[in-house]
Design an enzyme around this catalytic site. Structure first.
Site, PDB file in Angstrom:
ATOM      1  CG  HIS A  90      24.056  22.727  -5.277  1.00  0.00           C
ATOM      2  ND1 HIS A  90      23.009  21.842  -5.110  1.00  0.00           N
ATOM      3  CD2 HIS A  90      23.543  23.972  -5.021  1.00  0.00           C
ATOM      4  CE1 HIS A  90      21.906  22.502  -4.796  1.00  0.00           C
ATOM      5  NE2 HIS A  90      22.199  23.793  -4.735  1.00  0.00           N
ATOM      6  CD  GLU A 127      22.823  27.023  -6.021  1.00  0.00           C
ATOM      7  OE1 GLU A 127      22.502  27.136  -4.811  1.00  0.00           O
ATOM      8  OE2 GLU A 127      22.152  26.373  -6.847  1.00  0.00           O
ATOM      9  CG  HIS A 182      22.272  26.835  -1.144  1.00  0.00           C
ATOM     10  ND1 HIS A 182      22.243  25.726  -1.956  1.00  0.00           N
ATOM     11  CD2 HIS A 182      22.507  26.362   0.112  1.00  0.00           C
ATOM     12  CE1 HIS A 182      22.455  24.637  -1.243  1.00  0.00           C
ATOM     13  NE2 HIS A 182      22.615  24.999   0.031  1.00  0.00           N
ATOM     14  CD  GLU A 264      18.676  29.474  -1.855  1.00  0.00           C
ATOM     15  OE1 GLU A 264      19.452  29.843  -2.761  1.00  0.00           O
ATOM     16  OE2 GLU A 264      18.276  28.302  -1.728  1.00  0.00           O
TER      17      GLU A 264
END
Length: 300
Positions: A90, A127, A182, A264
């Site tokens: 992101h 995040e 992430h 993650e």
């Protein structure tokens, strides 16, 4: 008083016969001693206290010439010559560019949004901020071992890059490994980390057949070392306790031509996981675990 001397014909005392030998010794001994001292001064080796050692074949042997080369000084675990691409998930300012990040791009199996804003903790820790911080820490660890490290974005872009461009960055770099960082946004009570592996895709512009096996190896090593370094457990909601999940719906994996995985690191929406994610000390451990997994993969 009377005096008897030679002029009166008295017998002359006899000199001892050993006197010439004594004289010779008196002359020779100091000379020999002086010679030994000179020899010891030239040939003897001095110890750490400055005391001369007696001359010997060992002391007078020529010094050993070192054959150490730059290769011998190469640190253990060196990654010189290896290229690693780190993909911080992101972008902090994606939310300001909704039209751009909602644009659809081809991921082989279908079309998906260029990017998303990502998630955040309940307290607002984004995040994208987490992923960039861990990426910086990971870059430092890998560069210390000599790796060439590239980031897909370094907080230097207004948005994105899009998922297809992220894949192309790794491909153009001919990376030996790519890791996309992430943190998940699952519900409270869902905790732990998991590594996402590319599934077999051969459709449209996507073809993962050559990278499925090495990516799986990369992912397994990262999952193992991440858990060891952070002392956290694999996800309790994805991967059946293995910490591994295979997917074919992610453009960043589908379009990769080089070994690549996503990780993650934890769930931002769980308060216990969020406490870890917002800890700088824990983020350093996370970076160390990912680095160890990459290093293990590249040196296998």
């Amino acid at each position: 008083m009377s005096y008897a001397g030679p002029e009166f014909g008295s017998p002359q005392p006899r000199r001892p016969r050993r006197r010439p030998l004594a004289v010779a010794l008196a002359v020779l001994v100091p000379g020999a001693l002086l010679g030994w001292l000179v020899y010891a001064g030239v040939s003897g080796a001095a110890d750490n206290n400055g005391t001369a050692a007696a001359a010997s074949p060992r002391a007078s042997a020529p010094p050993t010439v070192s054959s150490t080369t730059a290769e011998d000084k190469k640190p253990l675990g060196s990654l010189r010559g290896k290229v690693v691409v780190i993909d911080p998930g992101h972008n902090l300012t994606n939310f300001r560019h909704t039209a751009e990040i909602n644009r659809k791009v081809d991921i082989g199996t279908n079309r998906k949004e260029c990017d998303t804003t990502g998630t955040s903790t309940n307290s607002g820790y984004a995040e994208a901020k987490f992923t960039l911080d861990v990426a910086h820490r990971l870059r430092t660890l890998l560069e210390r071992q000599g790796a060439t490290v590239k980031l897909t974005q370094d907080g230097d872009r207004p948005y994105g890059p899009c998922v297809d461009e992220r894949a192309r960055i790794g491909n153009r770099a001919k990376a030996d490994a790519v890791v996309s960082i992430h943190a998940d946004g699952a519900g409270a009570g869902q905790r732990g980390y998991h590594v996402i592996l590319p599934g077999r895709v051969h459709h449209g512009i996507a073809d993962t057949r050559r990278i499925v096996a090495p990516s799986a190896e990369l992912g397994k090593r990262i999952a193992h070392d991440f858990g060891r370094a952070t002392r956290t457990a694999p996800s309790n909601y994805v991967g059946d306790g293995t910490g591994l999940d295979t997917r074919t719906d992610l453009g960043g994996l589908n379009l990769s031509k080089v070994p690549k995985v996503f990780i993650e690191c934890a769930n931002m929406r769980d308060s216990k996981d969020a406490a870890l994610l917002t800890s700088a000390a824990w983020r350093q451990k996370a970076a160390q675990g990912i680095s160890d997994g990459i290093t293990s993969f590249l040196k296998r």
